[in-house]
Design an enzyme around this catalytic site. Sequence first.
Site, short mmCIF file in Angstrom:
data_model
loop_
_atom_site.label_atom_id
_atom_site.label_comp_id
_atom_site.label_asym_id
_atom_site.label_seq_id
_atom_site.Cartn_x
_atom_site.Cartn_y
_atom_site.Cartn_z
N HIS A 46 0.86 -1.18 0.00
CA HIS A 46 0.00 0.00 0.00
C HIS A 46 0.90 1.24 0.00
O HIS A 46 2.03 1.20 0.48
CB HIS A 46 -0.88 0.02 1.24
CG HIS A 46 -1.95 -1.02 1.23
ND1 HIS A 46 -3.04 -0.95 2.07
CD2 HIS A 46 -2.11 -2.16 0.51
CE1 HIS A 46 -3.83 -1.99 1.86
NE2 HIS A 46 -3.28 -2.74 0.91
N GLU B 234 0.98 3.86 1.85
CA GLU B 234 1.49 4.25 3.17
C GLU B 234 2.67 3.38 3.60
O GLU B 234 3.67 3.90 4.09
CB GLU B 234 0.39 4.12 4.25
CG GLU B 234 -0.85 4.92 3.98
CD GLU B 234 -1.95 4.15 3.28
OE1 GLU B 234 -3.12 4.30 3.67
OE2 GLU B 234 -1.65 3.39 2.33
N CYS C 36 -6.13 1.84 5.86
CA CYS C 36 -6.75 0.59 6.28
C CYS C 36 -6.18 0.20 7.65
O CYS C 36 -5.21 0.82 8.12
CB CYS C 36 -6.49 -0.50 5.24
SG CYS C 36 -4.78 -1.09 5.23
N CYS D 203 -2.33 -0.42 7.56
CA CYS D 203 -1.54 0.81 7.43
C CYS D 203 -1.62 1.65 8.70
O CYS D 203 -0.62 2.25 9.11
CB CYS D 203 -2.00 1.60 6.21
SG CYS D 203 -1.59 0.77 4.65
#
Length: 152
Positions: free
Chosen positions: A54, A56, A84, A87
């Site tokens: 992801h 992040e 999410c 993260c």
Amino acid sequence: MSRFTSHMDLALTEARAAAARGEVPVGAVVVAPGGEVVAIAGNRTRELSDPTAHAEILALRAACAALGSERLPGHALYVTLEPCPMCAAAISQARIARLYYGAADPKSGGVAQGPRVFAHPQSHHVPEVYDGIGAEAAADLLRGFFAGRREG
């Protein structure tokens, strides 16, 4: 007195680049306490065949590597979509001081939605959270991306 400068436009640029690669358009930027950009990333889960890639996570990894530390105290993270749970936990572990995010994520968010990771007593660190920064642009980008997927 320091003046606030948003880095959400840079995160949105990275989100657009992710969309161009066929990735869900999410971008992230890590900013040092002095205001310099330390790392920029966009989603690369498909490209890297990695469910943890992801924006992040990639931005945190790059910033930690650049600084030679597993923690980023005093740093800010700008991300186009509410993080999410995975993260959000990584943001806590990295000791990010401030989290700025754009669009809310009612389906998969982990900050203001769902598990609200930072509200748990197990959360080692809770950053200051500012939501809605560039939310309309981020939401439009996501809607356009998924509408194109449904039509295609």
